[in-house]
Design a protein around this motif. Structure first.
Motif, PDB file in Angstrom:
ATOM      1  N   GLY B  57      -4.179  23.097  11.419  1.00  0.00           N
ATOM      2  CA  GLY B  57      -2.721  23.514  11.540  1.00  0.00           C
ATOM      3  C   GLY B  57      -2.147  22.978  13.021  1.00  0.00           C
ATOM      4  O   GLY B  57      -2.648  22.452  13.934  1.00  0.00           O
ATOM      5  N   SER B  58      -0.867  23.073  12.732  1.00  0.00           N
ATOM      6  CA  SER B  58      -0.003  22.784  13.919  1.00  0.00           C
ATOM      7  C   SER B  58       1.303  23.711  13.986  1.00  0.00           C
ATOM      8  O   SER B  58       1.564  24.231  13.131  1.00  0.00           O
ATOM      9  CB  SER B  58       0.258  21.351  13.604  1.00  0.00           C
ATOM     10  N   LEU B 102      -6.349  26.405  16.079  1.00  0.00           N
ATOM     11  CA  LEU B 102      -5.892  25.573  15.137  1.00  0.00           C
ATOM     12  C   LEU B 102      -6.090  24.090  15.803  1.00  0.00           C
ATOM     13  O   LEU B 102      -5.631  23.613  17.025  1.00  0.00           O
ATOM     14  CB  LEU B 102      -4.406  25.719  14.987  1.00  0.00           C
ATOM     15  N   SER B 103      -6.229  23.165  15.050  1.00  0.00           N
ATOM     16  CA  SER B 103      -6.401  21.630  15.645  1.00  0.00           C
ATOM     17  C   SER B 103      -5.574  20.837  14.528  1.00  0.00           C
ATOM     18  O   SER B 103      -5.609  21.221  13.046  1.00  0.00           O
ATOM     19  CB  SER B 103      -7.662  20.977  15.430  1.00  0.00           C
ATOM     20  N   PRO B 104      -4.526  19.999  14.782  1.00  0.00           N
ATOM     21  CA  PRO B 104      -4.233  19.483  15.956  1.00  0.00           C
ATOM     22  C   PRO B 104      -3.685  20.233  16.856  1.00  0.00           C
ATOM     23  O   PRO B 104      -3.362  19.867  18.128  1.00  0.00           O
ATOM     24  CB  PRO B 104      -3.602  18.334  15.495  1.00  0.00           C
ATOM     25  N   GLY B 105      -3.064  21.542  16.419  1.00  0.00           N
ATOM     26  CA  GLY B 105      -2.489  22.426  17.434  1.00  0.00           C
ATOM     27  C   GLY B 105      -0.914  21.938  17.637  1.00  0.00           C
ATOM     28  O   GLY B 105      -0.184  21.687  16.784  1.00  0.00           O
ATOM     29  N   ARG B 106      -0.553  22.162  19.003  1.00  0.00           N
ATOM     30  CA  ARG B 106       0.789  21.850  19.194  1.00  0.00           C
ATOM     31  C   ARG B 106       1.169  20.202  18.777  1.00  0.00           C
ATOM     32  O   ARG B 106       0.542  19.426  18.899  1.00  0.00           O
ATOM     33  CB  ARG B 106       0.906  21.854  20.929  1.00  0.00           C
ATOM     34  N   ARG B 107       2.419  20.518  18.340  1.00  0.00           N
ATOM     35  CA  ARG B 107       3.066  19.295  17.929  1.00  0.00           C
ATOM     36  C   ARG B 107       4.501  19.214  18.622  1.00  0.00           C
ATOM     37  O   ARG B 107       4.924  20.233  18.579  1.00  0.00           O
ATOM     38  CB  ARG B 107       3.264  18.999  16.430  1.00  0.00           C
ATOM     39  N   SER B 130      -3.626  15.813  18.213  1.00  0.00           N
ATOM     40  CA  SER B 130      -4.409  14.845  17.567  1.00  0.00           C
ATOM     41  C   SER B 130      -5.460  15.684  16.729  1.00  0.00           C
ATOM     42  O   SER B 130      -6.002  16.528  17.232  1.00  0.00           O
ATOM     43  CB  SER B 130      -5.052  13.379  17.723  1.00  0.00           C
ATOM     44  N   LEU B 131      -5.361  15.452  15.356  1.00  0.00           N
ATOM     45  CA  LEU B 131      -6.519  16.224  14.678  1.00  0.00           C
ATOM     46  C   LEU B 131      -7.908  15.979  15.188  1.00  0.00           C
ATOM     47  O   LEU B 131      -8.291  14.850  15.220  1.00  0.00           O
ATOM     48  CB  LEU B 131      -6.341  16.191  13.374  1.00  0.00           C
ATOM     49  N   PHE B 132      -8.621  16.736  15.530  1.00  0.00           N
ATOM     50  CA  PHE B 132      -9.923  16.630  15.992  1.00  0.00           C
ATOM     51  C   PHE B 132     -11.071  17.503  15.646  1.00  0.00           C
ATOM     52  O   PHE B 132     -12.152  17.192  15.346  1.00  0.00           O
ATOM     53  CB  PHE B 132      -9.775  16.778  17.612  1.00  0.00           C
ATOM     54  N   TYR B 133     -10.627  18.905  15.469  1.00  0.00           N
ATOM     55  CA  TYR B 133     -11.606  19.738  15.133  1.00  0.00           C
ATOM     56  C   TYR B 133     -11.257  20.570  13.995  1.00  0.00           C
ATOM     57  O   TYR B 133     -10.896  21.654  14.603  1.00  0.00           O
ATOM     58  CB  TYR B 133     -11.913  20.476  16.323  1.00  0.00           C
TER      59      TYR B 133
END
Lengths: 170, 182
Positions: B57-58, B102-107, B130-133
């Motif tokens: 999510g972001s 949530l990853s990537p989290g903040r956008r 960036s999407l990591f986890y």
């Protein structure tokens, strides 16, 4: 009470993921206890933590935190010593205060640091047990303790199948 | 000896599996008004049950300052409580700040005044994550139910979130008509 060596398999029968969140105010050693809900075992998969790293007005502070996980019912320590929190969860982790804030009141929202890697712990707290998390600021000359740490326990609630509430004959 | 890859794959067997299950993604999004909350919801649909395996999510991090000007302050203003609509089962103990699960989290939000450059004394916003986890989240959402996320926003500006639940759709023989063997 099931044997502690019994392997728990995550099934889809009434099990569910359950994330536990708490913000802990830090002074010296601080405890938080998560009581496993009645009827369940709890499999703790990972710990995600975040603590303020840098305060622009007060200067660079925040030393590493040490964490120890204890299962209270058996007084079972899962580590031989308190570990640096950065060896369990990545310090993203570390986040900045807004520049206008000289300190971090507990209601402050932290910066949205990226979620990084964490270690799978797979600690299982059996029915009736509780998980006690002890967090200690790492000692050192001039060390400054973060005001708070956000902790999320990520795991699964697993029904204790031997109980009548889950249809067992006992 | 010749090595023949994929020699044991059987189209008939694979189609038999695919008739009953396939990978699927469920999207949940919402715009949460400033200093308010919103119950975001998305339907699982009646096609079949959904076995969720991962969550990504972001979200945006907007704040309104004097002007009025909306800036990206990089602060985690949103926190959510995930609920299984079937039975209103809470999957979180409390409202958890989104950046903690949530990853990537903040956008970075392009509508912010400081999105790509300073806005007066406000420095430019940092790049988003960036999407990591993808966070592991194994749970079976039942067909015809809803996935609910009760979100609170402590910013005085509206913030948006997008979440994807990644998993497997288990087709229901009752709802999928005419599928042989379902």
């Amino acid at each position: 009470m099931p044997a502690l060596t019994q392997a728990y398999k995550i099934t889809l029968d009434s099990s569910q993921p359950y994330f536990v969140y708490e913000r802990l105010a830090l002074a010296a050693r601080v405890y938080t206890v998560y009581q496993v809900p009645y009827g369940y075992n709890y499999c703790l998969r990972r710990i995600v933590a975040r603590w303020p790293l840098r305060n622009v007005l007060a200067g660079v502070i925040r030393d590493a935190l040490l964490v120890e996980v204890v299962h209270t019912a058996a007084n079972l320590r899962r580590q031989n010593d308190a570990l640096p929190l950065t060896l369990i969860t990545s310090p993203a982790g570390e986040s900045e205060y807004p520049a206008t804030e000289p300190s971090a009141p507990l209601g402050l929202s932290a910066s949205a640091a990226s979620l990084q890697s964490t270690k799978f712990l797979n600690y299982v707290a059996v029915f009736g047990d509780a998980i006690r998390l002890e967090i200690v600021p790492e000692a050192g000359t001039g060390a400054k303790c973060p005001e708070f740490v956000d902790v999320v326990l990520m795991g699964y609630l697993l029904p204790e199948s031997s109980l009548a509430m889950w249809g067992s004959a006992g | 000896m010749a090595i023949r890859t994929f020699a044991n794959l059987s189209a008939a067997k694979l189609f038999a599996i695919q008739r009953k299950q396939y990978t699927d993604v469920i999207h949940l999004s919402g715009v949460i008004p400033g200093n308010s909350g919103l119950l975001c919801r998305t339907a699982v649909s009646n096609v079949g049950h959904f076995l969720c395996l991962r969550v990504t999510g972001s979200f945006s991090t907007l704040m309104e300052i004097a002007g009025p000007t909306v800036i990206d302050d990089g602060i985690d203003h949103l926190r959510g409580l995930l609920i299984d609509g079937a039975g209103q089962r809470k999957l979180f103990s409390d409202y958890i700040p989104l950046s903690l699960w949530l990853s990537p989290g903040r956008r970075r939000d392009s509508t912010a005044a400081n999105a790509y450059g300073p806005s007066g004394a406000i420095p430019a916003a940092n790049a988003g994550g960036s999407l990591f986890y993808p966070v592991e989240f194994e749970y079976l959402f039942t067909a015809n139910s809803e996935i609910l996320l009760d979100v609170r926003n402590d910013s005085n500006a509206a913030n948006r979130l997008d979440i994807a639940f990644h998993g497997v759709r288990l087709l229901s023989g009752v709802s999928v008509l005419g599928v042989k063997g379902a």
